[in-house]
Design an enzyme around this catalytic site. Structure first.
Site, PDB file in Angstrom:
ATOM      1  N   GLU A 228       0.841  -1.202   0.000  1.00 40.67           N
ATOM      2  CA  GLU A 228       0.000   0.000   0.000  1.00 40.67           C
ATOM      3  C   GLU A 228       0.879   1.256   0.000  1.00 40.67           C
ATOM      4  O   GLU A 228       1.938   1.275   0.631  1.00 40.67           O
ATOM      5  CB  GLU A 228      -0.889  -0.023   1.257  1.00 40.67           C
TER       6      GLU A 228
ATOM      7  N   LYS B 291      -9.775   2.625  -2.048  1.00 39.22           N
ATOM      8  CA  LYS B 291      -9.945   1.971  -0.750  1.00 39.22           C
ATOM      9  C   LYS B 291     -11.291   2.341  -0.141  1.00 39.22           C
ATOM     10  O   LYS B 291     -11.622   3.512   0.015  1.00 39.22           O
ATOM     11  CB  LYS B 291      -8.800   2.395   0.172  1.00 39.22           C
TER      12      LYS B 291
ATOM     13  N   CYS C 231      -5.475  -2.992   2.510  1.00 39.69           N
ATOM     14  CA  CYS C 231      -5.187  -2.970   3.946  1.00 39.69           C
ATOM     15  C   CYS C 231      -6.418  -3.160   4.846  1.00 39.69           C
ATOM     16  O   CYS C 231      -6.904  -4.265   5.023  1.00 39.69           O
ATOM     17  CB  CYS C 231      -4.446  -1.670   4.281  1.00 39.69           C
TER      18      CYS C 231
END
Length: 266
Positions: A42, A108, A142
């Site tokens: 990331e 995200k 993540c």
């Protein structure tokens, strides 16, 4: 589905130094030439930073152009996330850069509240499914790993055709103090979704003095690790075989008993 050669690039991202990270990760990616898919952590050009003025680039910036050139050079899909600014909003954006220069993107969805990510970044609301060598792949970032409803493999018709994806992958900056949830949730997501799972994390210490233990891994559909990395810089390649996945789904079609639901991502 054909055998899929995947390389995990676990590196020590330089803090707020995109030129240095391009040089650093470029050298690591070139070690993986010959793979079909190369996975970076990331925010690999900046580190996981809430200083969006310093870390964010535009889609027309050096980072995306460099990633495109590198994918063409090594002849592989490269994926990882960047801090990308669009108008007045910054997104933690995963790019799926193909070796022909085209790309797909995923913003995200789940922003890490405990670090204030939700106050500085915009969140996405659409999942991305991409295909490579017959594999359907769900790329995520993540903190998304913690949310099983968002990640549900929504089966419908049959053990072969009813799976929405065959591989979920997570690019991360997941600190060492929370390494046990990282390791556990990668396994849980593989087991419950009858899929392979890949997680690629960083190592080293970032500009906030947070340590990272790596623990990048490839997990098979029954939750067993095929590859587990340590806490140092590593580039590791594994070949995923579709046969065990398809056999497991036919032998243990738990998806047929899953609860139906609808998801409002608003």
């Amino acid at each position: 589905m054909q055998a899929l050669r995947v390389s995990l690039v676990q590196g020590a991202t330089r803090w707020h130094d995109a030129p240095a990270n391009r040089d650093y990760y470029g050298a690591l990616v070139r070690q993986a030439k010959g793979s079909d898919l190369i996975v970076l952590p990331e925010t690999f050009l900046s580190g996981f930073s809430n200083d969006t003025r310093a870390s964010a680039e535009s889609m027309d910036g050096d980072g995306v152009a460099w990633l495109r050139t590198l994918a063409i050079e090594v002849g592989a899909v490269i994926c990882g996330s960047l801090a990308i600014r669009e108008n007045d909003t910054v997104y933690n954006r995963l790019l799926w850069m193909r070796p022909d220069g085209s790309f797909a993107q995923y913003d995200k969805r789940h922003l890490f509240r405990m670090a204030g990510e939700h106050t500085r970044y915009g969140g996405g609301n659409e999942r991305l499914i991409v295909e490579l060598k017959g594999w359907r792949i769900l790329p995520q970032v993540c903190y998304d790993l913690r949310f099983p409803v968002w990640l549900r493999n929504r089966g419908l018709a049959s053990a072969s055709a009813g799976m929405e994806y065959d591989l979920a992958l997570f690019v991360a900056n997941w600190p060492a103090p929370r390494r046990q949830p990282w390791r556990t949730l990668l396994r849980a997501r593989a087991i419950e979704n009858l899929s392979y799972v890949i997680g690629v994390n960083r190592v080293g210490v970032d500009g906030n003095d947070l340590p990272y233990a790596g623990d990048s891994a490839v997990i098979d559909p029954v939750g067993e690790p095929l590859v587990e990395l340590g806490a140092q810089e590593q580039v590791v390649t594994v070949t995923l075989d579709p046969a065990p996945l398809l056999a497991h789904r036919e032998r243990f079609p738990a998806w047929m008993d899953a609860d139906a639901f609808s998801l409002d991502p608003g």
